[in-house]
Design an enzyme around this catalytic site. Sequence first.
Site, PDB file in Angstrom:
ATOM      1  N   TYR A   6       0.695  -1.117  -0.128  1.00 58.90           N
ATOM      2  CA  TYR A   6       0.660  -0.356  -0.538  1.00 58.90           C
ATOM      3  C   TYR A   6       1.015   1.199   0.360  1.00 58.90           C
ATOM      4  CZ  TYR A   6      -3.109  -3.296   2.206  1.00 58.90           C
ATOM      5  OH  TYR A   6      -4.484  -4.730   1.404  1.00 58.90           O
ATOM      6  N   TYR A 141     -14.045  -4.680   3.093  1.00 55.76           N
ATOM      7  CA  TYR A 141     -12.628  -5.190   2.932  1.00 55.76           C
ATOM      8  C   TYR A 141     -12.942  -6.374   2.667  1.00 55.76           C
ATOM      9  CZ  TYR A 141      -7.853  -5.490   2.330  1.00 55.76           C
ATOM     10  OH  TYR A 141      -6.944  -6.233   1.691  1.00 55.76           O
ATOM     11  N   ASP A 243     -16.820 -13.305   7.505  1.00 54.55           N
ATOM     12  CA  ASP A 243     -15.225 -12.485   7.336  1.00 54.55           C
ATOM     13  C   ASP A 243     -15.012 -12.241   9.023  1.00 54.55           C
ATOM     14  OD1 ASP A 243     -12.716 -11.906   6.935  1.00 54.55           O
ATOM     15  OD2 ASP A 243     -13.396 -11.403   4.982  1.00 54.55           O
ATOM     16  N   LYS A 272      -5.462 -12.817  10.674  1.00 55.77           N
ATOM     17  CA  LYS A 272      -4.469 -12.007  11.885  1.00 55.77           C
ATOM     18  C   LYS A 272      -4.551 -12.697  13.179  1.00 55.77           C
ATOM     19  CE  LYS A 272      -6.669  -8.381   9.557  1.00 55.77           C
ATOM     20  NZ  LYS A 272      -4.846  -7.813   9.040  1.00 55.77           N
TER      21      LYS A 272
END
Length: 425
Positions: A6, A141, A243, A272
């Site tokens: 990014y 996202y 998600d 994560k």
Amino acid sequence: MLWYPYTQMKQVDRLPKMIAGNGVIMQLEDGRSLVDGISSWWAVIHGYNHPRLNAALAAQAARFAHVMLGGMTHGPALEWAAELVRITRLPGQEAGEGLHHVFFSDSGSIGVEVALKMAIQYWKNLGIQNKHKILSLRNGYHGDTFKAMEVGDDSDFTRAFSAVLHRGYMLDIPTGGFDATPEQVQPAIDQLEALLKENHAHIAAFIVEPIVQCAGGFHIYSPLYLKAARALCTQYDVLLIFDEVATGFGRTGKMFAAEHAAVTPDIMIVGKALTAGYMGHAATLSTDAVFNSFLGKDDEKALMHGPTFMGNALACAVGLESIRIIESENYLEKVARIHAIIREELDAVNSPAIVSKRTLGAIGVLEFENAELLAGFKPFAMEEGVWLRPIGNILYLMPPYVISEGELRKVTGVMRRWVEKISGK
């Protein structure tokens, strides 16, 4: 040269270099120490250099680091899968209910790809044609791989590939936040039902980040919507996918965000915090109904997907120990304490530049009028001894759960002083 994520590499000069970490403290090469306010992209929930996680990693490495799950299995993967099945079961659910099957992969994005492949092939395996569209929420996202980008809604992540993305359907999230009234949520439910009624024959699944949309702007919505989505997806024969890559493992105040609504999706993705920031890994869990649709006499119905490092033994060992730490050290109580402090601190931060303040679990958000108001914040925070990284016009904190009250108030203090700075106080 290292290519960073990014990042417009033409603008990269010199980045801070971390050389060690302990608890929530990041030690930099230049001698500075920073309090990590974002858990290294929301993963390092136990902080850095945790002795129990280090020991679990070393013990497994002394046996073996990795073995393929293609035609082979091993104890840590079997045990970790069983533990994930156990902890994703809703309170009060019988052992025969819930998500019973675990497919490992090596990142959250890949976990989402697996979930979407499962959903599309599920209907094909049942002999039902043309159910291949995916429904998702605006501002969501779900990752950077192609199918994950198709169900996401952030032009910064997808703009370069818009010509080749095959979009499905997108809906608005309900208004009113977490504590919205039924009347505030109903228009979004009506919109969902109308779309499903008209298009369910072509829709394989509805994927959402339950309760909190994280990277897309930290929008928080009511559990009432998830309850309605579960009922409507069942009614119209559409799979429901949660998600929980960012929301799982206590971040919203429950072990998983699904618990706020007391509903079980057909498929759930976790990542994560799954491995506490020690290494990349993800898991995609499914119900018996989804799993059973892939059973057959040959490979035609099998899920033909297999990341090389799925079920990596080191990841399994760390993930197992992470679950034990969460449970044995009452992490949900820690999250409740963090939430109370964040809410108290952010309630005291006021400025016309702030559009919205949002808190839930170990998440705190200040939304500003525009991203320009956060220009220069990151170096300001570093000079104050804190590591925070805004997203667009959003200044947020998602600290490790081991953060002390003093460390947490140091992070929120930096946020408050920035607001005072740009407000001219």
